[in-house]
Design an enzyme around this catalytic site. Structure first.
Site, short mmCIF file in Angstrom:
data_model
loop_
_atom_site.label_atom_id
_atom_site.label_comp_id
_atom_site.label_asym_id
_atom_site.label_seq_id
_atom_site.Cartn_x
_atom_site.Cartn_y
_atom_site.Cartn_z
CG HIS A 200 -9.96 -5.40 0.47
ND1 HIS A 200 -10.69 -5.75 1.52
CD2 HIS A 200 -10.69 -4.52 -0.18
CE1 HIS A 200 -12.01 -5.15 1.42
NE2 HIS A 200 -12.01 -4.35 0.24
CE1 TYR B 43 -13.79 8.20 -2.71
CE2 TYR B 43 -12.40 6.95 -3.65
CZ TYR B 43 -13.17 7.05 -2.97
OH TYR B 43 -13.49 5.93 -1.86
#
Length: 488
Positions: free
Chosen positions: A171, A258
């Protein structure tokens, strides 16, 4: 219509309830069966009681079954949804704790980085077991909807090695669109039209229009910097927007782990994160949140059961993809969403074998991706770094090759920015030994790893992280919720 949906990991009580009520918002779907399965009989009985209460309160013919026998739950299923967390919070705690000894500070640790990679090693053997059962006892054209992280690794394994028709669902895109709509002054996301593409948790709004008018980088930066809340909560995300020229879907805390630039030193971490909520960068923030949520649910279960007696409000159907995909496949009402699938030419400048997240349309013919998308070069470069780690991680999980696992961790962007090769080798040994109960493919490697740890000269430290908070008690949570209710 009458068909069967199996939910694996249905003990994820709150999320299972959301998926259940979303699906029952489709008028044609009231006469279907939900087969719940989980390794925890306790959690299964709690969620079944909640769903039974919903069915009773809404006077529906819907059938709900629950069993710890996964294969029985999968028998005859047309759709299978996975929400599993292999190893539970016990293993997850090691995903955060052990890397901290080597200076690696993660906010979530469930996608890549050291924690996400080990999470994948635990999940992938189980995902392949799911796929075997699905192939043998589910409907012939069954579709596997994976909600479990690490999204890309799990989906990669299910498609490439499990040979099951799989789509990964998240989502993040929807949440990013909601933020953009808010900062631009839109009444809702219905006023936005966008192309968002990349890989899971690193998707990029590469084309953005408000009521048909293109929105450029400078306007979007100004809108975010002027927002009284997001300007503080999304500092790192805004910085990436300034440098890359496009907005990332992922939260400040997720995105920070990340990349190799923002969490490499403690002083840099505190500069870029915000502590108003876990998702903005707190050390081990999601672990704390998950622990508190579990404790809260266990204690306040009677309230959750009571709330299930209310009628389903179709206007409050969530933007989770699952119910909309099923509706499109079964009724031919077209749905546009963002899906995790094998690339195969969808994104021109990412590897063909990668699991990408990109726009697609669903109807009775299936999920049809919009092909020929090219990412900005900086976005592609960042995605490719993660894809290379994901590929090695999947191959390591399949083969049980601990040396390949170490190479995967070594090549992770944040790990590489913080740790030396010697530290990475020892850290992986330590994590494999600590999580051996959930890593059957590494059983042969555990004795040697344990021996290396006994003689290692690599120094570690006991470090809580740059921005760690303690798990709050039930009393503290109650007081906070009461204060928010009073203030609201």
């Amino acid at each position: 219509m009458s068909f069967k949906i199996a939910i694996i990991g249905a003990g994820s009580v709150g999320f299972t309830k959301k998926l259940f009520t979303d699906i029952l918002c489709v008028p044609e779907f009231t006469d279907i069966e939900f087969a719940l399965t989980d390794v925890s009989e306790h959690n299964l009985q709690m969620i079944k009681a909640i769903l039974d209460r919903i069915v009773e309160a809404n006077r529906l013919p819907t059938r709900v079954t629950a069993t710890t026998d996964r294969r029985k739950a999968l028998e005859g299923a047309r759709y299978v949804i996975s929400c599993v967390r292999v190893g539970g919070l016990e293993a997850y705690a090691d995903d955060i704790r052990i890397p901290l000894k080597y200076g690696i500070d993660q906010c979530v640790g469930d996608t890549i980085c050291a924690g996400g990679i080990l999470y994948g090693q635990r999940n992938i053997p189980v995902i392949l077991d799911f796929c075997k059962d699905i192939s043998e006892v589910a409907e012939t054209n069954v579709k596997f909807l994976n909600y479990a992280n690490p999204m890309a690794m799990n989906t990669w394994a299910a498609i490439e090695y499990g040979k099951v028709d799989t789509v990964g669902l998240c989502h993040g895109v929807q949440h990013g669109a909601e933020q953009i709509a808010e900062v631009l002054g839109a009444k809702s996301t219905q006023e936005l039209d966008y192309v968002c593409s990349g890989i899971n948790h690193q998707t990029w709004f590469i084309d953005l229009r408000l009521n048909g008018r293109p929105i450029g980088k400078d306007e979007l930066v100004a809108a975010f910097e002027a927002h009284p809340v997001y300007s503080q909560q999304e500092k790192l995300r805004i910085d990436v927007l300034k440098r890359f020229g496009v907005y990332s879907t992922e939260s400040n805390g997720h995105l920070s782990e990340y990349l190799p630039w923002y969490r490499k030193r403690p002083d840099e971490i505190t500069r870029w994160i915000d502590m108003s909520d876990w998702i903005h960068g707190e050390t081990g923030g999601y672990l704390r949140y998950s622990t508190e949520t579990r404790n809260w649910f266990e204690t306040e279960y009677p309230q959750f059961l009571e709330a299930a007696s209310k009628p389903i409000n179709r206007e409050k159907r969530s933007n989770e993809h699952a119910s909309h995909i099923l509706e499109a496949l079964e009724t031919n009402r077209v749905y546009r969403g963002h899906f995790n699938v094998k690339n195969n030419g969808v994104i021109t400048n990412l590897p063909q074998d990668a699991i990408i997240e990109s726009p697609g349309f669903v109807d009775r013919f299936g999920i049809n991706m919009a092909a020929g998308i090219t990412l900005p070069e900086a976005c592609a470069a960042t995605c490719i770094a993660s894809i290379n780690v994901q590929r090695m991680s999947v191959h390591a999980a399949i083969s049980g090759d601990i040396d390949l696992l170490k190479l995967a961790v070594l090549h992770d962007p944040l790990v590489g920015a913080v740790s030396t090769p010697e530290e990475v080798w020892q850290m992986v040994d330590e994590m494999v030994v600590a999580q051996a109960a959930w890593l059957p493919q590494y059983a042969h490697a555990v004795p040697a790893a344990r021996e290396r740890l006994s003689t290692s000269q690599v120094k570690t430290r006991e470090w809580a992280g740059a921005a760690r908070r303690s798990v709050r008690s039930i009393e503290e949570l109650r007081a906070e919720k009461a204060a928010l209710k009073q203030a609201g």
